[in-house]
Design a protein around this motif. Structure first.
Motif, mmCIF file in Angstrom:
data_model
loop_
_atom_site.group_PDB
_atom_site.id
_atom_site.type_symbol
_atom_site.label_atom_id
_atom_site.label_comp_id
_atom_site.label_asym_id
_atom_site.label_seq_id
_atom_site.Cartn_x
_atom_site.Cartn_y
_atom_site.Cartn_z
ATOM 1 N N ILE A 136 -59.862 98.993 -78.528
ATOM 2 C CA ILE A 136 -60.612 98.994 -79.780
ATOM 3 C C ILE A 136 -60.398 100.317 -80.526
ATOM 4 O O ILE A 136 -60.187 101.360 -79.897
ATOM 5 N N PRO A 137 -60.438 100.304 -81.856
ATOM 6 C CA PRO A 137 -60.185 101.532 -82.632
ATOM 7 C C PRO A 137 -61.317 102.540 -82.472
ATOM 8 O O PRO A 137 -62.466 102.258 -82.811
ATOM 9 N N ARG A 138 -60.989 103.702 -81.925
ATOM 10 C CA ARG A 138 -61.961 104.783 -81.744
ATOM 11 C C ARG A 138 -61.251 106.119 -81.941
ATOM 12 O O ARG A 138 -60.056 106.256 -81.653
ATOM 13 N N LEU A 139 -61.983 107.121 -82.358
ATOM 14 C CA LEU A 139 -61.438 108.453 -82.564
ATOM 15 C C LEU A 139 -61.575 109.274 -81.288
ATOM 16 O O LEU A 139 -62.688 109.475 -80.789
ATOM 17 N N CYS A 140 -60.457 109.737 -80.738
ATOM 18 C CA CYS A 140 -60.480 110.579 -79.538
ATOM 19 C C CYS A 140 -60.647 112.041 -79.942
ATOM 20 O O CYS A 140 -60.053 112.496 -80.912
ATOM 21 N N VAL A 141 -61.467 112.764 -79.167
ATOM 22 C CA VAL A 141 -61.712 114.161 -79.507
ATOM 23 C C VAL A 141 -61.335 115.117 -78.381
ATOM 24 O O VAL A 141 -60.967 116.251 -78.630
ATOM 25 N N PHE A 142 -61.421 114.665 -77.108
ATOM 26 C CA PHE A 142 -61.157 115.606 -76.012
ATOM 27 C C PHE A 142 -60.714 114.834 -74.776
ATOM 28 O O PHE A 142 -61.476 114.025 -74.233
ATOM 29 N N ARG A 143 -59.472 115.053 -74.357
ATOM 30 C CA ARG A 143 -58.938 114.450 -73.133
ATOM 31 C C ARG A 143 -59.216 112.949 -73.068
ATOM 32 O O ARG A 143 -59.722 112.432 -72.077
ATOM 33 N N HIS A 144 -58.930 112.257 -74.152
ATOM 34 C CA HIS A 144 -59.045 110.801 -74.250
ATOM 35 C C HIS A 144 -60.488 110.307 -74.285
ATOM 36 O O HIS A 144 -60.723 109.093 -74.222
ATOM 37 N N THR B 156 -67.465 108.575 -73.178
ATOM 38 C CA THR B 156 -68.453 108.368 -74.238
ATOM 39 C C THR B 156 -68.680 106.885 -74.481
ATOM 40 O O THR B 156 -69.822 106.446 -74.709
ATOM 41 N N LEU B 157 -67.611 106.107 -74.444
ATOM 42 C CA LEU B 157 -67.711 104.676 -74.711
ATOM 43 C C LEU B 157 -68.655 103.994 -73.732
ATOM 44 O O LEU B 157 -69.392 103.069 -74.113
ATOM 45 N N MET C 62 -65.261 95.527 -67.726
ATOM 46 C CA MET C 62 -65.000 96.903 -67.300
ATOM 47 C C MET C 62 -64.855 97.760 -68.556
ATOM 48 O O MET C 62 -63.978 97.493 -69.388
ATOM 49 N N VAL C 63 -65.699 98.764 -68.694
ATOM 50 C CA VAL C 63 -65.701 99.575 -69.916
ATOM 51 C C VAL C 63 -65.454 101.038 -69.562
ATOM 52 O O VAL C 63 -66.108 101.590 -68.667
ATOM 53 N N CYS C 64 -64.495 101.642 -70.235
ATOM 54 C CA CYS C 64 -64.194 103.056 -69.989
ATOM 55 C C CYS C 64 -63.242 103.573 -71.062
ATOM 56 O O CYS C 64 -62.408 102.824 -71.580
ATOM 57 N N ASP C 65 -63.366 104.840 -71.402
ATOM 58 C CA ASP C 65 -62.412 105.473 -72.318
ATOM 59 C C ASP C 65 -61.042 105.647 -71.674
ATOM 60 O O ASP C 65 -60.042 105.790 -72.368
ATOM 61 N N PHE C 66 -61.012 105.647 -70.341
ATOM 62 C CA PHE C 66 -59.777 105.993 -69.633
ATOM 63 C C PHE C 66 -59.153 104.752 -69.005
ATOM 64 O O PHE C 66 -59.713 104.159 -68.079
ATOM 65 N N PHE C 67 -57.996 104.381 -69.522
ATOM 66 C CA PHE C 67 -57.258 103.245 -68.972
ATOM 67 C C PHE C 67 -55.797 103.412 -69.333
ATOM 68 O O PHE C 67 -55.412 104.269 -70.126
ATOM 69 N N PHE C 68 -54.945 102.566 -68.732
ATOM 70 C CA PHE C 68 -53.521 102.621 -69.019
ATOM 71 C C PHE C 68 -53.279 102.438 -70.526
ATOM 72 O O PHE C 68 -54.019 101.690 -71.168
ATOM 73 N N PRO C 69 -52.325 103.125 -71.126
ATOM 74 C CA PRO C 69 -51.211 103.836 -70.493
ATOM 75 C C PRO C 69 -51.533 105.239 -69.994
ATOM 76 O O PRO C 69 -50.630 105.917 -69.509
ATOM 77 N N ASN C 70 -52.786 105.698 -70.140
ATOM 78 C CA ASN C 70 -53.135 106.985 -69.549
ATOM 79 C C ASN C 70 -53.054 106.876 -68.023
ATOM 80 O O ASN C 70 -53.261 105.800 -67.460
#
Length: 469
Positions: free
Chosen positions: A63-71, A104-105, A8-16
């Motif tokens: 994984i280490p990634r740079l967030c730019v807008f709303r996670h 994006t991920l 399962m791949v997504c920029d949005f996951f807990f703790p969000n």
């Protein structure tokens, strides 16, 4: 060969906190209970980096990634190829499942999954318009990356039609699998809780007291401006109605200003972010649930509120009318007058509703068990699709036009070169498979291991030739 594994791949996951995050978690848990291995790949959240374990052995890679807008992470057009490849090999991933086109991920990971011949499916949770720069860019990227996707799932018919328009796909090829609700977590007030609440009303001499709850991100798209305009009018008309607001966002300061300006500190109470595990405790504080969204693909909060025994007043937009039977919800146009009239009607007729029975009606309609079973059937279809070759991608790219065709083909060549270099520097045979967490269930697996993605390749020549570790 080990258990069938889904990434399962997504920029949005807990703790969000949000509907997408909860969907991924609940679906993963029910897939695990069916004997399927699941790993989640998302970006780091502050100091939360590396590997974390959740209930039933759900493994999450931050994984280490740079967030730019709303996670959502910074787009690089290639993504963390080496890291994703390493995870997919180590976990012996058989299927890639991305969530939401706003991640994006997901778009970048599809490239890696395609080169590794991993079957891909995606679930679209959001609606996107057109005519704005941001929306047009997202739609352009979706048309690009969907070429590498075998199956598409949408959470509502409105979402299905919207995605078909954005990607120029045949809507009949897009499957609709709705969200669900944890029926054990969301239930009406118990007799003890009801008695305690009635006692509190009598103590305050407010026997006819009604609470309207709102649980939403406080943003423009979620109708916060509309909510701000309606609340003072309702409070002025009904002195026995209070509002409890849960959630946070860039419009929260406007909500606080409205409370201060209208002098409603005692009647409009904000609670900030509500963790999903405490959502039911918040919802049952109220009697009516208000949703003012201007666009909504499904509206999981509406379903959770109805399961918790609240009558629903909501804007009649997109996928909202699909969620509940008509006797459980009052639909309004997304404007101040209509929402004011709809909420007024619900308040005046509140005692004629038997909202406590909503839970029993909704249990057979929305269960994660059924959603997981239907999702597995989509996985089977994805696994059995013939994997695309590079020339198949190029043909699809040029069907979009000369400029997209050239641009995307050059990206495919560039990406493939980088991928092959990484395969040469880090051969698959040197990457040690991860130790599997014991399955929560025994017996036969829901999916037969018919995938053409076999990670136990014996010849390294295959690694460098087709890009599969």
């Amino acid at each position: 060969m080990g258990r069938f594994c889904v990434a399962m791949v997504c920029d949005f996951f807990f703790p969000n906190i949000g509907g997408v995050e909860n969907h991924i978690y609940e679906l993963s848990q029910h897939l695990l209970m069916k004997g399927i291995k699941v790993v989640v790949v998302t970006h780091n959240y502050g100091n939360r980096k590396g590997i974390r374990w959740f209930k039933n052995g759900l493994k999450v890679y931050y994984i280490p990634r740079l967030c730019v807008f709303r996670h959502s992470t910074f787009p690089t057009l290639i993504g963390p190829i080496e890291l994703l490849r390493d995870i997919f090999i180590r976990e012996q991933v058989n299927l890639f499942h991305g969530h939401t086109s706003y991640s994006t991920l997901v778009h970048e990971a599809i490239f890696t999954a395609n080169r590794m011949k991993i079957p891909c499916c995606i679930t679209e949770h959001s609606l996107t318009g057109s005519g704005e720069i941001g929306a047009d860019i997202i739609n352009f990227i979706c048309r690009w990356t969907v070429v590498g996707v075998d199956q598409v799932i949408c959470v509502s018919k409105a979402c299905q039609n919207n995605y078909a328009i954005r990607t120029k796909m045949d809507p009949n090829t897009i499957q609709v699998i709705t969200n669900a609700v944890d029926v054990e977590q969301f239930s009406p007030r118990t007799e003890e809780e009801e008695a305690k609440r009635e006692e509190e009303k009598r103590r305050q001499h407010r026997e006819n007291h009604i609470v309207v709850t709102i649980l939403s991100r406080l943003t423009y798209r979620k109708g916060t401006d509309l909510m701000i305009s309606v609340i003072p009018q309702i409070c002025k008309k009904y002195d026995y109605v209070d509002f409890y607001i849960g959630g946070d966002g860039d419009r929260r300061i406007d909500v606080e200003q409205m409370i201060e300006t209208e002098q409603l500190k005692d009647r409009v109470i904000t609670f900030g972010n509500i963790h999903h595990s405490k959502a039911r405790d918040f919802l049952i504080k109220g009697d009516i649930f208000l949703n003012c969204s201007l666009t909504e693909a499904f509206g999981i909060a509406i379903l959770e509120a109805a399961c918790s025994g609240l009558f629903i007043v909501a804007t009649n937009v997109d996928g909202v009318p699909e969620v509940l039977p008509s006797h459980m919800i009052k639909l309004c146009d997304p404007n101040t007058i209509s929402v004011f009239c709809g909420l007024s009607w619900a308040i005046e007729n509140f005692h004629s509703f038997n909202a406590r029975m909503f839970h029993d009606e909704l249990v057979p309609l929305y269960s994660w068990e059924a959603i997981a079973t239907r999702t597995i059937s989509v996985y089977k279809q994805s696994v059995n699709v013939t994997r695309k070759k590079p020339n198949d991608f190029i043909k699809r790219f040029f069907q979009m036009g000369a400029f997209p065709g050239i641009l995307f083909s050059l990206h495919l060549i560039f990406f493939s070169m980088i991928f092959l270099i990484i395969c040469g520097l880090s051969p698959a045979k040197l990457i040690e498979p991860a130790i599997n967490y014991p399955s929560p269930v025994d017996g036969e697996k829901e999916i037969a291991h018919t995938s053409k993605s076999n990670w136990r390749l014996e010849k390294e020549s295959q690694d460098s030739c087709i890009g599969v570790p």
